[in-house]
Design an enzyme around this catalytic site. Structure first.
Site, short mmCIF file in Angstrom:
data_model
loop_
_atom_site.label_atom_id
_atom_site.label_comp_id
_atom_site.label_asym_id
_atom_site.label_seq_id
_atom_site.Cartn_x
_atom_site.Cartn_y
_atom_site.Cartn_z
N ASN A 81 0.86 -1.18 0.00
CA ASN A 81 0.00 0.00 0.00
C ASN A 81 0.90 1.23 0.00
OD1 ASN A 81 -1.77 2.06 0.49
ND2 ASN A 81 -2.39 1.37 2.54
N LYS B 22 0.10 4.23 -0.20
CA LYS B 22 -0.55 5.40 0.43
C LYS B 22 -0.36 6.64 -0.44
CE LYS B 22 -0.15 3.11 4.85
NZ LYS B 22 0.00 3.19 6.30
N HIS C 185 -9.49 1.08 5.09
CA HIS C 185 -8.20 1.29 5.74
C HIS C 185 -8.40 2.20 6.95
CE1 HIS C 185 -4.09 2.41 6.58
NE2 HIS C 185 -3.74 1.35 5.90
N GLU D 298 -6.75 4.54 8.13
CA GLU D 298 -6.51 5.97 7.91
C GLU D 298 -7.76 6.63 7.34
OE1 GLU D 298 -2.93 5.43 5.63
OE2 GLU D 298 -1.90 4.84 7.48
N GLU E 149 -4.92 -5.07 10.57
CA GLU E 149 -3.91 -4.03 10.74
C GLU E 149 -4.16 -3.30 12.06
OE1 GLU E 149 -2.14 -2.67 6.74
OE2 GLU E 149 -4.00 -1.57 7.00
N GLY F 36 2.82 2.29 10.83
CA GLY F 36 3.76 3.40 10.69
C GLY F 36 4.48 3.76 11.97
N SER G 93 3.87 -2.13 10.30
CA SER G 93 5.33 -2.18 10.50
C SER G 93 5.93 -3.54 10.13
CB SER G 93 5.70 -1.79 11.93
OG SER G 93 5.25 -0.48 12.21
P1 13P Z 1 3.22 0.37 7.70
O1 13P Z 1 3.76 -0.91 7.07
O2 13P Z 1 3.93 1.60 7.24
O3 13P Z 1 3.12 0.24 9.17
O4 13P Z 1 1.71 0.54 7.14
C1 13P Z 1 0.83 -0.54 7.18
C2 13P Z 1 -0.39 -0.16 6.45
O5 13P Z 1 -1.15 0.70 6.87
C3 13P Z 1 -0.66 -0.86 5.18
O6 13P Z 1 -1.94 -0.62 4.74
#
Ligand code: 13P
Length: 256
Positions: A10, A12, A95, A97, A167, A173, A212
């Site tokens: 992803n 982002k 997601h 976010e 997740e 992150g 992560s």
């Molecule tokens: P990270 O791997 O940066 O922690 O992000 C995970 C994520 O949100 C994938 O959709």
């Protein structure tokens, strides 16, 4: 039942056309022609076409979001039909976010999941608890509510046409990865809940871990019995980092 691992990147809101071209040529040159696991990347909408036209056949491409509507006066949104028309294979829904920043609720996410299936896209349903929810001991309740909203709308057979990505929000992150046991515990919970509806289908559905995940912890995570690959954020942004994770999936898919 053996499920094929999926390594999904992803991206982002990162990148540029130059980044996309570099990533896709890196992946094309480094991924072997034959692999026993699946690979997918999720760029921003405006980079989808570039990925679709430059990717090798065994890399899938997906969008990070879609509209819950077929079409109409919905300025700024993109429909499942448009994504399918462009050549997308997959799409992320729910997601964290987007759940947090765009107030997407479980019902809206469920509609998006159904919409993706209607147009032949494979939805990846993202679920996960916040750190407060984990501390309060409500991880299972939160995760199951997120999945149940989709299950109630589409049913178990259709749910299994998609993929689930667990997740934990506190691991995204932050560098604070869930331990392999923490991930397995939630993945097993999800699968056992689904098994109450249909045991065979529950054993077939893929459940990815995200948060992560990187080359150094992917093997341990992916080797857990109910972890079927990863949804990768930060470590999907260079071909080198992403390939380091793919190599772990490769080892596991070959049983080494
Ligand atoms: P990270 O791997 O940066 O922690 O992000 C995970 C994520 O949100 C994938 O959709």
């Amino acid at each position: 039942m053996s499920r094929k691992l999926l390594v999904a990147g992803n991206w982002k809101m990162h990148g540029s056309l130059a980044f996309v071209r570099e990533m896709m040529s890196g992946l094309s040159s480094q991924l072997p022609a034959q692999i026993n696991y699946d690979v997918a990347v999720f760029p921003v909408y405006i980079h989808l076409h570039e990925v679709i036209t430059s990717k090798s056949t065994h890399v899938a491409c997906g969008a990070q979001n879609l509209s819950e509507y077929d079409d109409g006066a919905v300025t700024g949104e993109v429909s499942a039909k448009m994504l399918a028309d462009l050549g997308c294979d997959m799409v992320l829904v729910g997601h964290s976010e987007r759940r947090v920043r765009n107030n997407e609720n479980n019902e809206e996410v469920a509609k998006k999941f159904a919409q993706a299936l209607k147009f032949g896209l494979t939805p990846i349903l993202c679920v996960g608890e916040s750190s407060v929810e984990r501390q309060n001991g409500t991880t299972q309740t939160v995760v199951w509510q997120q999945i149940k909203a989709v299950l109630d709308l589409v049913g178990i057979t259709k749910l299994a046409e998609g993929v689930i990505a667990y997740e934990p929000v506190w691991a995204i992150g932050t560098g604070e990865t869930a331990s392999a046991n923490q991930a397995q515990e939630v993945h097993q919970f999800i699968r056992s809940q689904l098994a109450l509806n249909d045991d065979t289908i529950a054993r077939r559905i893929r459940i990815l871990y995200g948060g992560s995940c990187k080359g150094s912890n992917a093997y341990e995570l992916f080797s857990m019995p109910d972890v079927d690959g990863g949804l990768i954020g930060g470590a999907s942004l260079t071909a080198e980092d992403f390939m380091a994770i793919c190599q772990q999936a490769d080892r596991l898919s070959q049983g080494v």
